[in-house]
Design a protein around this motif. Structure first.
Motif, mmCIF file in Angstrom:
data_model
loop_
_atom_site.group_PDB
_atom_site.id
_atom_site.type_symbol
_atom_site.label_atom_id
_atom_site.label_comp_id
_atom_site.label_asym_id
_atom_site.label_seq_id
_atom_site.Cartn_x
_atom_site.Cartn_y
_atom_site.Cartn_z
ATOM 1 N N SER A 27 14.053 -14.009 37.369
ATOM 2 C CA SER A 27 13.721 -15.425 37.535
ATOM 3 C C SER A 27 12.649 -15.649 38.582
ATOM 4 C CB SER A 27 14.983 -16.220 37.921
ATOM 5 O OG SER A 27 15.489 -15.751 39.161
ATOM 6 N N ASP A 28 12.335 -14.605 39.336
ATOM 7 C CA ASP A 28 11.350 -14.752 40.400
ATOM 8 C C ASP A 28 9.957 -14.851 39.806
ATOM 9 O OD1 ASP A 28 9.881 -14.749 42.671
ATOM 10 O OD2 ASP A 28 10.183 -12.626 43.150
ATOM 11 N N SER A 29 9.314 -15.995 39.986
ATOM 12 C CA SER A 29 7.965 -16.180 39.449
ATOM 13 C C SER A 29 6.967 -16.415 40.559
ATOM 14 C CB SER A 29 7.944 -17.360 38.464
ATOM 15 O OG SER A 29 8.371 -18.547 39.107
ATOM 16 N N GLY A 30 7.324 -15.996 41.757
ATOM 17 C CA GLY A 30 6.430 -16.225 42.884
ATOM 18 C C GLY A 30 5.108 -15.506 42.766
ATOM 19 N N ASP A 31 5.098 -14.341 42.074
ATOM 20 C CA ASP A 31 3.849 -13.605 41.931
ATOM 21 C C ASP A 31 3.186 -13.873 40.580
ATOM 22 O OD1 ASP A 31 5.283 -10.351 40.995
ATOM 23 O OD2 ASP A 31 5.597 -12.383 40.248
ATOM 24 N N GLY A 32 3.661 -14.876 39.843
ATOM 25 C CA GLY A 32 3.078 -15.234 38.560
ATOM 26 C C GLY A 32 3.734 -14.525 37.391
ATOM 27 N N GLY A 33 4.575 -13.507 37.660
ATOM 28 C CA GLY A 33 5.208 -12.765 36.595
ATOM 29 C C GLY A 33 6.249 -13.590 35.864
ATOM 30 N N GLY A 34 6.177 -13.587 34.538
ATOM 31 C CA GLY A 34 7.186 -14.270 33.737
ATOM 32 C C GLY A 34 6.984 -15.763 33.602
ATOM 33 N N LYS A 35 5.976 -16.336 34.231
ATOM 34 C CA LYS A 35 5.754 -17.773 34.141
ATOM 35 C C LYS A 35 5.109 -18.123 32.803
ATOM 36 C CE LYS A 35 4.087 -19.956 37.722
ATOM 37 N NZ LYS A 35 3.206 -20.308 38.859
ATOM 38 N N LYS A 36 5.569 -19.196 32.193
ATOM 39 C CA LYS A 36 5.023 -19.655 30.926
ATOM 40 C C LYS A 36 4.798 -21.163 30.993
ATOM 41 C CE LYS A 36 5.415 -15.608 28.875
ATOM 42 N NZ LYS A 36 4.234 -14.823 28.462
ATOM 43 N N ILE A 37 3.832 -21.636 30.218
ATOM 44 C CA ILE A 37 3.572 -23.072 30.152
ATOM 45 C C ILE A 37 3.241 -23.432 28.713
ATOM 46 C CG2 ILE A 37 1.084 -22.888 30.674
ATOM 47 C CD1 ILE A 37 1.456 -25.475 32.382
ATOM 48 N N THR A 38 3.713 -24.593 28.282
ATOM 49 C CA THR A 38 3.463 -25.061 26.915
ATOM 50 C C THR A 38 2.577 -26.301 26.974
ATOM 51 O OG1 THR A 38 5.614 -24.235 26.192
ATOM 52 C CG2 THR A 38 4.523 -25.816 24.755
ATOM 53 N N VAL A 39 1.485 -26.260 26.228
ATOM 54 C CA VAL A 39 0.487 -27.335 26.260
ATOM 55 C C VAL A 39 0.317 -27.922 24.864
ATOM 56 C CG1 VAL A 39 -1.900 -27.929 26.793
ATOM 57 C CG2 VAL A 39 -0.722 -26.168 28.145
ATOM 58 N N GLY A 40 0.385 -29.230 24.771
ATOM 59 C CA GLY A 40 0.182 -29.911 23.499
ATOM 60 C C GLY A 40 -1.293 -30.140 23.221
ATOM 61 N N ILE A 41 -1.747 -29.743 22.021
ATOM 62 C CA ILE A 41 -3.130 -29.955 21.603
ATOM 63 C C ILE A 41 -3.134 -30.369 20.133
ATOM 64 C CG2 ILE A 41 -4.092 -28.276 23.235
ATOM 65 C CD1 ILE A 41 -4.382 -26.365 20.782
ATOM 66 N N LYS A 42 -4.308 -30.738 19.632
ATOM 67 C CA LYS A 42 -4.495 -30.933 18.206
ATOM 68 C C LYS A 42 -4.872 -29.581 17.586
ATOM 69 C CE LYS A 42 -3.962 -35.467 17.984
ATOM 70 N NZ LYS A 42 -5.102 -36.374 17.777
ATOM 71 N N TYR A 43 -4.481 -29.379 16.358
ATOM 72 C CA TYR A 43 -4.811 -28.145 15.646
ATOM 73 C C TYR A 43 -5.959 -28.330 14.651
ATOM 74 C CZ TYR A 43 -0.744 -25.246 17.006
ATOM 75 O OH TYR A 43 0.179 -24.471 17.681
ATOM 76 N N ASP A 44 -6.376 -29.598 14.423
ATOM 77 C CA ASP A 44 -7.269 -29.868 13.295
ATOM 78 C C ASP A 44 -8.528 -30.642 13.676
ATOM 79 O OD1 ASP A 44 -6.020 -32.237 13.957
ATOM 80 O OD2 ASP A 44 -5.468 -32.773 11.901
ATOM 81 N N GLN A 45 -8.953 -30.522 14.935
ATOM 82 C CA GLN A 45 -10.147 -31.233 15.371
ATOM 83 C C GLN A 45 -11.192 -30.237 15.879
ATOM 84 O OE1 GLN A 45 -8.781 -34.189 18.200
ATOM 85 N NE2 GLN A 45 -8.511 -35.696 16.586
ATOM 86 N N PRO A 46 -12.127 -29.821 15.035
ATOM 87 C CA PRO A 46 -13.176 -28.890 15.469
ATOM 88 C C PRO A 46 -13.923 -29.430 16.682
ATOM 89 C CG PRO A 46 -13.256 -29.212 13.098
ATOM 90 C CD PRO A 46 -12.291 -30.230 13.628
#
Length: 276
Positions: A27-46
């Protein structure tokens, strides 16, 4: 016998200790290990948010989101891009499906009741896409012409209401249908945000065939949506956006994604400056 019991207790304690240490390491993410982020975007806009056939993600919104995520401490491999359609954006943030949204998300008072916004990071305008050899100098020039937009879009209705009541409005399912109609001469113009139009026009198969009319029919302040009440996240994203502008990464993202369409973008907006 007493010695045996003591040894067993010591062994159990050691196992518990090792288990706790292992769990703590996961669970230790102090060094960046194991950290994840989910970002919402469009899939259909060139040019803005597009998922390519090989599973990659491209576009200005993707570039902005990737830069912001990096400033928040996430490598590109730690980002999960999730398709977030316009109607689903507020719900996705409220449920925690995404950490933030960068998806041509115009800041307005109604949306600010449900979500918080960082930015803006782009000032777009409603505009027209026309053939490269055509000339439409003002909204009124659309009277008597065929105007294309997608079903349910407010952009075309705004044109008819405010500029060209005699425009012949044709609504279809996708912007690609409008582009094909524009290419064949079946329609005279396509309307939506100029950034979206520039993204479509910049596609390889359309290069040199279309141009933006440059009418600036409205102001669209694109912001990054964050769950309501998460001021800490808003502040961190604003700092990242300011840095992106300062180190010229913002200019590069504009050139990389909109350049082929000769998109006359506005300068990078200042954080918190909403143009009405």
């Amino acid at each position: 016998m007493k010695l045996h019991k003591a040894s067993a207790a010591a062994a159990a304690a050691l196992v518990l200790s090792l288990t706790a240490t292992a769990c703590g390491g996961d669970s230790d993410s102090g060094d960046g290990g194991g950290k994840k982020i989910t970002v919402g975007i469009k899939y259909d806009q060139p040019g803005l948010g597009l998922k390519t056939p090989d599973g990659k993600f491209t576009g200005f919104d993707v570039a902005v989101a990737t830069y912001v995520a990096k400033e928040l401490g996430y490598d590109a491999k730690d980002i999960t891009f999730k398709e977030t359609k316009s109607a689903d954006r507020e719900t996705a943030l409220a449920r925690g499906d995404v950490d933030f949204i960068a998806a041509t998300y115009s800041i307005n008072d109604e949306r600010k009741q449900k979500v918080d916004f960082a930015g803006p990071y782009l000032l777009a305008h409603q505009d027209l896409l026309i053939r490269a050899d055509d000339n439409i100098a003002k909204g009124e020039d659309l009277n008597g012409k065929k105007l294309c937009s997608v079903t349910g879009s407010t952009s075309a209705q705004n044109v008819k209401k405010d500029f060209a009541p005699k425009a012949n409005l044709q609504q279809v399912g996708t912007y690609s249908e409008c582009l094909n109609g524009l290419l064949s001469g079946a329609v005279d113009a396509l309307t939506t945000d100029d950034s979206i139009l520039a993204g479509y026009a910049a596609q390889e198969q359309y290069k040199g065939k279309f141009k933006l009319a440059g009418l600036k029919l409205s102001n669209e302040n694109y912001g990054i949506g964050v769950k309501k009440g998460d001021k800490e996240m808003v502040d961190k994203i604003n700092a990242a956006l300011a840095k992106m502008v300062k180190d010229k990464a913002w200019d590069k993202a504009v050139a990389d994604n909109f350049g082929p369409a000769n998109y006359q973008n506005e300068p990078a907006p200042k954080i918190g400056n909403i143009v009405k």
